[in-house]
Design a protein around this motif. Structure first.
Motif, short mmCIF file in Angstrom:
data_model
loop_
_atom_site.label_atom_id
_atom_site.label_comp_id
_atom_site.label_asym_id
_atom_site.label_seq_id
_atom_site.Cartn_x
_atom_site.Cartn_y
_atom_site.Cartn_z
N GLY A 90 0.78 -1.23 0.00
CA GLY A 90 0.00 0.00 0.00
C GLY A 90 0.81 1.28 0.00
N HIS A 91 2.13 1.19 0.08
CA HIS A 91 2.95 2.40 0.08
C HIS A 91 3.25 2.90 -1.32
N THR A 92 2.90 2.09 -2.34
CA THR A 92 3.03 2.50 -3.72
C THR A 92 1.69 2.26 -4.42
N ARG A 93 1.54 2.80 -5.61
CA ARG A 93 0.31 2.56 -6.36
C ARG A 93 0.27 1.11 -6.84
N PRO A 94 -0.92 0.52 -6.88
CA PRO A 94 -1.03 -0.89 -7.28
C PRO A 94 -0.65 -1.11 -8.74
N ASP A 95 -0.19 -2.32 -9.02
CA ASP A 95 0.06 -2.71 -10.40
C ASP A 95 -1.28 -2.81 -11.13
N PRO A 96 -1.37 -2.31 -12.37
CA PRO A 96 -2.64 -2.38 -13.11
C PRO A 96 -3.19 -3.79 -13.27
N SER A 97 -2.33 -4.81 -13.18
CA SER A 97 -2.81 -6.18 -13.35
C SER A 97 -3.78 -6.58 -12.25
N LEU A 98 -3.79 -5.86 -11.13
CA LEU A 98 -4.69 -6.18 -10.03
C LEU A 98 -6.14 -5.85 -10.37
N ARG A 99 -6.34 -5.19 -11.50
CA ARG A 99 -7.69 -4.81 -11.92
C ARG A 99 -8.58 -6.05 -12.13
N SER A 100 -7.98 -7.19 -12.46
CA SER A 100 -8.76 -8.39 -12.73
C SER A 100 -9.23 -9.08 -11.46
N ALA A 101 -8.75 -8.63 -10.31
CA ALA A 101 -9.12 -9.27 -9.04
C ALA A 101 -10.52 -8.87 -8.61
N ALA A 102 -11.13 -9.73 -7.81
CA ALA A 102 -12.41 -9.39 -7.18
C ALA A 102 -12.19 -8.66 -5.87
N VAL A 103 -11.09 -9.01 -5.17
CA VAL A 103 -10.77 -8.42 -3.88
C VAL A 103 -9.29 -8.06 -3.86
N VAL A 104 -8.98 -6.85 -3.40
CA VAL A 104 -7.59 -6.41 -3.22
C VAL A 104 -7.37 -6.20 -1.73
N CYS A 105 -6.36 -6.88 -1.16
CA CYS A 105 -6.05 -6.79 0.27
C CYS A 105 -4.75 -6.02 0.45
N MET A 106 -4.73 -5.10 1.41
CA MET A 106 -3.53 -4.30 1.63
C MET A 106 -3.32 -4.01 3.10
N GLY A 107 -2.09 -3.65 3.45
CA GLY A 107 -1.74 -3.23 4.79
C GLY A 107 -1.32 -1.78 4.80
N HIS A 108 -0.20 -1.47 5.46
CA HIS A 108 0.46 -0.17 5.47
C HIS A 108 -0.27 0.91 6.26
N GLU A 109 -1.59 0.93 6.18
CA GLU A 109 -2.35 2.05 6.74
C GLU A 109 -2.56 1.95 8.24
N HIS A 110 -2.59 0.73 8.79
CA HIS A 110 -2.85 0.53 10.22
C HIS A 110 -4.13 1.26 10.66
N PRO A 111 -5.27 1.05 10.01
CA PRO A 111 -6.47 1.84 10.34
C PRO A 111 -6.90 1.66 11.79
N GLN A 112 -7.28 2.78 12.40
CA GLN A 112 -7.79 2.81 13.76
C GLN A 112 -8.97 3.78 13.81
N VAL A 113 -9.85 3.58 14.77
CA VAL A 113 -10.94 4.52 15.01
C VAL A 113 -10.85 5.01 16.45
N ARG A 114 -11.18 6.27 16.65
CA ARG A 114 -11.28 6.81 18.00
C ARG A 114 -12.75 6.90 18.35
N LEU A 115 -13.14 6.20 19.40
CA LEU A 115 -14.54 6.13 19.81
C LEU A 115 -14.71 6.89 21.13
N GLU A 116 -15.78 7.69 21.22
CA GLU A 116 -16.05 8.47 22.42
C GLU A 116 -17.33 7.99 23.08
N ASP A 117 -17.38 8.05 24.42
CA ASP A 117 -18.59 7.67 25.14
C ASP A 117 -19.37 8.91 25.57
#
Length: 266
Positions: free
Chosen positions: A149-176
């Motif tokens: 995920g730190h570079t743009r994907p190869d165009p060949s991935l266009r044929s996939a149904a699902v693309v899986c990536m890391g790099h971002e470490h997504p988190q959410v901040r939740l408030e009560d």
């Protein structure tokens, strides 16, 4: 139909490749305690054994045929040495005693790929590739693509149904209700804009409908000490060069499977 299903309660998913099943994780960041010591002068007790045991337990419990790491198996950039190399050797050895390992080369992995590539450790280019089953004979396997995920994907991935990536470490901040808050790791899933795979950035300049691209699954970091991107905080900065604009829409999920809805509105 390609399927990528999260393991409930874990920062991991199982991909059905038709001829085999693979366990996918992202951002293991082995040796992070060594890195923090040198980078920030922070002394933390190593969790190397715990990380290795967790990963091996997931392999055993899911009964998969392969482990795929979506980049950043290691923490420090460059050739691993010292305590970090020892942790990596023990980790790779424990995994490959069970199943083959496929590493998508992340921005932290240049030295790791060179040090460990071999019969039981395959390496995929940072721009990504299509997963195939072990002998490459099952065309259904091409439904799942992987990249860091730190570079743009190869165009060949266009044929996939699902693309899986890391790099971002997504988190959410939740408030009560009383003003308290907590941060939790999260999944991010939604349709990838086709123009991202045409090298045109994050907009649909070619006029294709946004929904015509593959589904993008952004994995939470396996390493809970590695920090991440607050995807629901105003001003939060994404790391991947094609996010967030490359997502036509995206829902966030907690590790326990709770759907939080559109990440832009959480």
């Amino acid at each position: 139909m390609a399927a990528v299903e999260p393991v409930v309660g874990e920062p991991a998913a199982v991909a059905d490749l038709g001829g085999e099943r693979a366990l996918l994780v992202a951002d293991v960041h082995a040796g992070i305690e060594v890195g923090l010591r040198y980078e920030r002068g922070v002394e933390l007790e190593s969790r190397a054994d715990e990380r290795r045991d967790r990963l091996c337990s997931l392999i055993d419990e899911t009964g998969v045929d392969r482990l795929v790491v979506l980049g950043d198996l290691a923490h420090r950039v460059g050739a691993p040495e010292g305590d970090e190399r020892e942790e990596l050797e023990a980790l790779v050895g424990a995994v490959t005693d069970r199943v083959p390992l496929t590493l998508v080369e992340g921005n932290h992995d240049a030295g790791v790929a060179a040090a460990f590539a071999g019969d039981d450790v395959g390496v995929i280019d940072p721009r990504g590739g299509l997963l195939t089953d072990r002998d490459g004979s099952n065309p259904a396997a091409a439904g799942v693509a992987v990249l860091h995920g730190h570079t743009r994907p190869d165009p060949s991935l266009r044929s996939a149904a699902v693309v899986c990536m890391g790099h971002e470490h997504p988190q959410v901040r939740l408030e009560d209700a009383v003003g308290g808050s907590r941060t939790e790791r999260a999944w991010l899933r939604g349709p990838l804009r086709p123009s991202v795979l045409d090298g045109e950035g994050g907009t649909d300049g070619d006029g294709e409908p946004a929904g015509s691209g593959p589904e993008l699954v952004v994995f939470p970091a396996f390493n809970e000490r590695s920090g991440g991107t607050w995807i629901n905080v105003e001003g939060g900065s994404f790391l991947a060069p094609f996010l967030p604009d490359g997502l036509a829409a995206g829902d966030a999920y907690l590790l326990d499977g709770t759907r939080l809805g559109d990440f832009r509105r959480i």
